[in-house]
Write a protein that holds these residues in place. Structure first.
Motif, PDB file in Angstrom:
ATOM      1  N   ASN A  73       8.394   7.149  -3.783  1.00  0.00           N
ATOM      2  CA  ASN A  73       9.672   7.145  -4.126  1.00  0.00           C
ATOM      3  C   ASN A  73      10.007   6.188  -5.037  1.00  0.00           C
ATOM      4  N   GLY A  74       9.185   5.814  -5.984  1.00  0.00           N
ATOM      5  CA  GLY A  74       9.335   5.028  -7.014  1.00  0.00           C
ATOM      6  C   GLY A  74       9.630   3.357  -6.412  1.00  0.00           C
ATOM      7  N   PRO A  75      10.398   2.433  -6.837  1.00  0.00           N
ATOM      8  CA  PRO A  75      10.655   1.258  -6.138  1.00  0.00           C
ATOM      9  C   PRO A  75      11.451   1.404  -5.052  1.00  0.00           C
ATOM     10  N   ALA A  76      12.026   2.341  -4.673  1.00  0.00           N
ATOM     11  CA  ALA A  76      12.658   2.466  -3.239  1.00  0.00           C
ATOM     12  C   ALA A  76      11.788   3.079  -2.236  1.00  0.00           C
ATOM     13  N   SER A  77      10.293   3.209  -2.557  1.00  0.00           N
ATOM     14  CA  SER A  77       9.500   3.843  -1.531  1.00  0.00           C
ATOM     15  C   SER A  77       9.600   3.267  -0.135  1.00  0.00           C
ATOM     16  N   GLY A  78       9.654   1.821  -0.252  1.00  0.00           N
ATOM     17  CA  GLY A  78       9.585   0.895   0.973  1.00  0.00           C
ATOM     18  C   GLY A  78      10.740   1.509   1.914  1.00  0.00           C
ATOM     19  N   ALA A  79      11.862   1.514   1.285  1.00  0.00           N
ATOM     20  CA  ALA A  79      13.068   1.780   2.556  1.00  0.00           C
ATOM     21  C   ALA A  79      12.890   3.323   2.559  1.00  0.00           C
ATOM     22  N   SER A  80      12.619   4.016   1.567  1.00  0.00           N
ATOM     23  CA  SER A  80      12.745   5.621   1.951  1.00  0.00           C
ATOM     24  C   SER A  80      11.543   5.776   3.066  1.00  0.00           C
ATOM     25  N   ALA A  81      10.276   5.011   3.170  1.00  0.00           N
ATOM     26  CA  ALA A  81       9.412   5.144   4.476  1.00  0.00           C
ATOM     27  C   ALA A  81      10.060   4.649   5.505  1.00  0.00           C
ATOM     28  N   ILE A  82      10.898   3.677   5.439  1.00  0.00           N
ATOM     29  CA  ILE A  82      11.630   3.219   6.750  1.00  0.00           C
ATOM     30  C   ILE A  82      12.628   4.246   7.152  1.00  0.00           C
ATOM     31  N   LYS A  83      13.105   5.031   6.230  1.00  0.00           N
ATOM     32  CA  LYS A  83      14.009   6.170   6.734  1.00  0.00           C
ATOM     33  C   LYS A  83      13.233   7.216   7.490  1.00  0.00           C
ATOM     34  N   GLN A  84      12.057   7.608   6.835  1.00  0.00           N
ATOM     35  CA  GLN A  84      11.421   8.575   7.628  1.00  0.00           C
ATOM     36  C   GLN A  84      10.968   8.062   9.175  1.00  0.00           C
ATOM     37  N   GLY A  85      10.486   6.661   9.235  1.00  0.00           N
ATOM     38  CA  GLY A  85      10.338   6.128  10.327  1.00  0.00           C
ATOM     39  C   GLY A  85      11.495   6.326  11.243  1.00  0.00           C
ATOM     40  N   PHE A  86      12.759   5.998  10.805  1.00  0.00           N
ATOM     41  CA  PHE A  86      13.843   5.977  11.362  1.00  0.00           C
ATOM     42  C   PHE A  86      14.196   7.365  12.066  1.00  0.00           C
ATOM     43  N   MET A  87      13.882   8.235  11.272  1.00  0.00           N
ATOM     44  CA  MET A  87      14.199   9.808  11.664  1.00  0.00           C
ATOM     45  C   MET A  87      13.264  10.229  12.699  1.00  0.00           C
ATOM     46  N   ALA A  88      12.067   9.786  12.616  1.00  0.00           N
ATOM     47  CA  ALA A  88      11.136  10.284  13.498  1.00  0.00           C
ATOM     48  C   ALA A  88      11.174   9.698  14.965  1.00  0.00           C
ATOM     49  N   VAL A  89      11.760   8.550  14.906  1.00  0.00           N
ATOM     50  CA  VAL A  89      12.103   7.920  16.157  1.00  0.00           C
ATOM     51  C   VAL A  89      13.374   8.308  16.863  1.00  0.00           C
ATOM     52  N   ALA A  90      14.474   8.340  15.640  1.00  0.00           N
ATOM     53  CA  ALA A  90      15.727   8.718  16.588  1.00  0.00           C
ATOM     54  C   ALA A  90      15.729  10.265  16.803  1.00  0.00           C
ATOM     55  N   SER A  91      14.918  11.193  16.247  1.00  0.00           N
ATOM     56  CA  SER A  91      14.966  12.560  16.367  1.00  0.00           C
ATOM     57  C   SER A  91      14.142  12.669  17.794  1.00  0.00           C
ATOM     58  N   GLY A  92      13.266  11.932  18.277  1.00  0.00           N
ATOM     59  CA  GLY A  92      12.386  12.057  19.442  1.00  0.00           C
ATOM     60  C   GLY A  92      11.163  12.727  19.201  1.00  0.00           C
ATOM     61  N   VAL A  93      10.858  12.966  17.793  1.00  0.00           N
ATOM     62  CA  VAL A  93       9.497  13.431  17.429  1.00  0.00           C
ATOM     63  C   VAL A  93       8.285  12.448  17.739  1.00  0.00           C
ATOM     64  N   CYS A  94       8.746  11.162  17.525  1.00  0.00           N
ATOM     65  CA  CYS A  94       7.800  10.011  17.826  1.00  0.00           C
ATOM     66  C   CYS A  94       8.534   8.956  18.553  1.00  0.00           C
ATOM     67  N   ASP A  95       7.525   8.255  19.285  1.00  0.00           N
ATOM     68  CA  ASP A  95       7.994   7.267  20.084  1.00  0.00           C
ATOM     69  C   ASP A  95       7.670   5.709  19.237  1.00  0.00           C
ATOM     70  N   VAL A  96       6.533   5.652  18.593  1.00  0.00           N
ATOM     71  CA  VAL A  96       6.191   4.496  17.806  1.00  0.00           C
ATOM     72  C   VAL A  96       5.716   4.866  16.477  1.00  0.00           C
TER      73      VAL A  96
END
Lengths: 391, 115
Positions: A80-103
């Motif tokens: 996601n251009g220069p915002a790739s890093g925080a975008s990936a963190i956002k994906q990680g956040f959603m995965a844990v927050a939703s309960g789909v992933c634990d780690v």
């Protein structure tokens, strides 16, 4: 929604690295696993912008997950251009927050120094509008130059204010082992002395050499997980409390007010709303100062200061370490470096260090709430994160 | 034939957008390619500019002058400048010329001169 905590962090030096891209990505992952004691993950996200074009490396996440012997965990690359890093963190956040992933392991990695500076600048410029901007030779520094000219005129900002951002962030980076530039600069050296035009030539009028971030290689990692798993690491508990993202027009000329960074304002608002906090609650921030002007403008758009007051706060020392709201204690993109895809994760890494109280000489005292702004394109895709120290 | 840069006029609401978007940014109602192409004006005033001293490798120049121009018809466009001493607010006039050349392609776009 479950609460999401940071269990482990890792980083490489942001500099020129003579390692393959996959290893630049893997090393901070190794650090984060060793630090947290976590040995298996459910999901890996790897943020990277130029692997495909600059390093002839596609499928980066698949390469990294195997390199770290974490198979058969799920793995995705995020661009996601220069915002790739925080975008990936956002994906990680959603995965844990939703309960789909634990780690979830989130890595940002970039190896831009494999090519020369002109090619690296050109590769980043491919995120501009292909027909309305790129063909003319528009690059990110040129967009920043055009933006700065208007903004400086409108609010009475001078080259001296911009140079103050560089002086401050270079000074902060002196205490950051992982920073790209360990070089203290002075207003005398880059602005006032007869040598200043040689030391600090104009690059994209009115912006000068020391108004621009360096081209860096580097990687950073965050492991995101649930409260129960994070507790077992024995590290201070840092919660990712707010994630906000917003977009704006692709071509910069298409914006009604060319000095308006609407996406920054909106992303910050969303991030604070999710966290249930206000800009005045923030104790330490990492803002995306790819160009010095951006640190000033973002500090206003995210709500720390009134519009047109950012440079005054800077001038009064409000934003240096020891001031009321230290901005870019790591040295920022300006001096810590800007490995584009890794930058957002690098910013979060610094905030976690600060909130844990592990930032050493550059520690911001009693930091409880930290904030990052990762600015993609020229403000067309912005991700803001709010972190909170629990307990 | 004189070359132009074209805007895209929505057949539903009449809004002209440049550059192209598949869905009109004003009414959001149009079907695929439901636009008339209309030439953009050539004259306007310089809104902001920069002199770029590290232009991309395709440009063998000491510096590249770039600007955003507000055209007479109200649209804005990014273009190259062939102006010795640009200043904000000055009147400019545009011509469509070769703006970039690489190994395989030639690209044409708006180049602005002092009016």
């Amino acid at each position: 929604m479950r609460d999401v905590f940071v269990a482990g962090i890792g980083i490489t030096s942001f500099t020129r690295l003579e390692y393959p891209l996959v290893e630049i990505a893997a090393y901070p992952g190794l650090m984060a696993m060793r630090e947290s004691g976590i040995k298996t993950i459910d999901q890996l996200y790897v943020a990277n912008m130029g692997g495909c074009r600059v390093n002839h490396q596609t499928g980066l996440a698949s390469a990294v997950v195997d390199n770290l012997s974490l198979t058969p965990a799920a793995a995705d690359s995020i661009e996601n251009g220069p915002a790739s890093g925080a975008s990936a963190i956002k994906q990680g956040f959603m995965a844990v927050a939703s309960g789909v992933c634990d780690v979830v392991m989130v890595i940002g990695a970039e190896r831009m120094r494999e090519v020369n500076n002109l090619e690296a600048t050109d590769f980043v410029a491919t995120l501009t509008h292909p027909m309305a901007e790129y063909i003319y030779g528009v690059t990110l520094p040129s967009l920043a130059g055009m933006f700065a000219r208007l903004y400086m005129d409108k609010y009475g900002i001078t080259s001296r204010h911009l140079a103050m951002v560089a002086v401050k962030n270079h000074k902060h980076a002196m205490d950051n082992f992982y920073a790209h530039l360990h070089e203290e600069v002075t207003l005398e050296g880059i602005l006032d002395s007869p040598d200043a035009t040689t030391n600090n030539p104009i690059i994209a009028d009115p912006l000068r050499f020391y108004d621009m971030c360096p081209v860096s290689d580097g990687g950073a990692c965050l492991i995101l997980t649930t409260a129960d798993i994070a507790k077992k690491t024995g590290k201070p508990m840092v919660r990712l409390a707010g994630v906000g993202q917003a977009t704006d027009t692709h071509a910069v000329h298409d914006r009604k007010d060319p000095t308006d960074l609407m996406a920054v304002r909106e992303a910050a608002k969303r991030s604070f709303a999710m966290a249930g906090l206000k800009p005045k609650d923030v104790n330490v921030a990492e803002l995306h100062d790819a160009f010095t002007i951006l640190e000033i403008v973002e500090s206003e758009e995210v709500g720390f200061f009134e519009k047109g007051q950012g440079h005054i706060a800077l001038q009064e020392g409000y934003t240096k370490i020891g001031g009321k709201l230290p901005i870019n204690p790591s040295g920022g993109l300006k001096a810590k470096g800007h490995p584009v895809g890794a930058t957002g994760v690098g910013q979060a890494h610094e905030i976690v260090l600060q909130l844990r109280g592990e930032a050493g000489k550059r520690q911001v005292k009693n930091a409880k709430v930290g904030f990052t702004c990762n600015f993609g394109g020229f403000g067309n895709n912005v991700v803001c994160l709010t972190f909170v120290r629990e307990g | 034939m004189e070359m132009n840069i074209y805007g895209y006029k929505c057949k539903r609401c009449g809004h002209v957008q440049y550059p192209y978007r598949t869905i009109c940014c004003n009414c959001h109602e149009n079907d695929h390619n439901e636009f008339d192409i209309v030439p953009l004006a050539k004259n306007g005033k310089l809104l902001t500019y920069t002199l770029l001293y590290n232009p991309p490798a395709d440009f063998e120049l000491v510096y590249l002058a770039l600007g955003i121009v507000e055209l007479e018809d109200g649209h804005r466009i990014t273009g190259q400048l062939q102006i010795k001493q640009p200043c904000v607010g000055m009147k400019v006039t545009g011509k469509v010329e070769l703006v970039r050349k690489d190994e395989y392609n030639k690209y044409y776009g708006m180049v602005f001169y002092e009016a």
